[in-house]
Write a protein that holds these residues in place. Structure first.
Motif, PDB file in Angstrom:
ATOM      1  N   ILE A  94       0.981  -1.878  -0.082  1.00 20.48           N
ATOM      2  CA  ILE A  94      -0.026  -0.060   0.241  1.00 20.48           C
ATOM      3  C   ILE A  94       0.644   1.747  -0.452  1.00 20.48           C
ATOM      4  N   ARG A  95       0.483   1.961  -0.714  1.00 21.03           N
ATOM      5  CA  ARG A  95       1.912   3.271  -1.222  1.00 21.03           C
ATOM      6  C   ARG A  95       0.710   4.344   0.211  1.00 21.03           C
ATOM      7  N   ILE A  96       1.733   5.020   0.926  1.00 26.54           N
ATOM      8  CA  ILE A  96       1.839   6.145   2.256  1.00 26.54           C
ATOM      9  C   ILE A  96       1.739   6.946   1.560  1.00 26.54           C
ATOM     10  N   VAL A  97       1.214   8.015   1.581  1.00 29.10           N
ATOM     11  CA  VAL A  97       0.761   9.489   0.584  1.00 29.10           C
ATOM     12  C   VAL A  97       1.166  10.798   1.995  1.00 29.10           C
ATOM     13  N   ALA A  98       1.423  11.988   1.731  1.00 27.22           N
ATOM     14  CA  ALA A  98       1.490  12.556   3.234  1.00 27.22           C
ATOM     15  C   ALA A  98       0.328  13.745   2.443  1.00 27.22           C
ATOM     16  N   GLU A 124       0.437  10.902   7.580  1.00 26.90           N
ATOM     17  CA  GLU A 124      -0.073  10.071   6.562  1.00 26.90           C
ATOM     18  C   GLU A 124      -1.073   9.375   5.960  1.00 26.90           C
ATOM     19  N   VAL A 125      -1.108   8.736   4.767  1.00 25.60           N
ATOM     20  CA  VAL A 125      -2.845   8.502   4.489  1.00 25.60           C
ATOM     21  C   VAL A 125      -2.340   7.447   3.470  1.00 25.60           C
ATOM     22  N   ARG A 144     -11.248   7.360   1.715  1.00 28.94           N
ATOM     23  CA  ARG A 144     -12.493   8.262   0.938  1.00 28.94           C
ATOM     24  C   ARG A 144     -12.178   9.648   0.463  1.00 28.94           C
ATOM     25  N   TYR A 145     -10.492  10.346   1.514  1.00 34.10           N
ATOM     26  CA  TYR A 145     -10.585  11.810   1.190  1.00 34.10           C
ATOM     27  C   TYR A 145      -9.173  11.696   0.612  1.00 34.10           C
ATOM     28  N   ARG A 146      -8.197  10.985   0.229  1.00 37.67           N
ATOM     29  CA  ARG A 146      -7.378  10.826  -0.592  1.00 37.67           C
ATOM     30  C   ARG A 146      -7.388  11.950  -1.656  1.00 37.67           C
TER      31      ARG A 146
END
Length: 64
Positions: free
Chosen positions: A5-9, A16-17, A24-26
Motif C-alpha cells: 500500500i502506497r503511503i502519501v502525506a 500519513e494517508v 475516502r478523501y485521498r
C-alpha cells in the motif's frame, strides 16, 4: 505476493494517508483537510502561474 500500500502525506497537515480505495478523501487525510485546501484555492491563496497568449492573427503588444 502481498500488494504493498502506497503511503502519501496529506497536502494540508502532512499526516500519513494510505493510497487505496477505502481512503475516502485521498490525498487528504480527512474532509476537514480537503475543505481547508479548497478554501485556499477559492480565496486565491493558491495560484497557477500563466502567461497571456496572443490569439492567432493578432500582433503581440508593443514592448515599452
Amino acid at each position: 505476493m502481498a500488494e504493498s500500500i502506497r503511503i502519501v502525506a496529506c497536502p494540508t497537515c502532512r499526516a500519513e494517508v494510505r493510497w487505496e480505495a477505502q481512503s475516502r478523501y485521498r490525498p487528504f487525510c480527512s474532509e476537514r483537510c480537503r475543505l481547508i485546501d479548497l478554501g485556499q484555492w477559492a480565496s486565491e491563496n493558491y495560484r497557477v502561474p500563466a502567461e497571456e497568449e496572443t490569439p492567432p492573427g493578432e500582433l503581440p503588444p508593443a514592448a515599452h
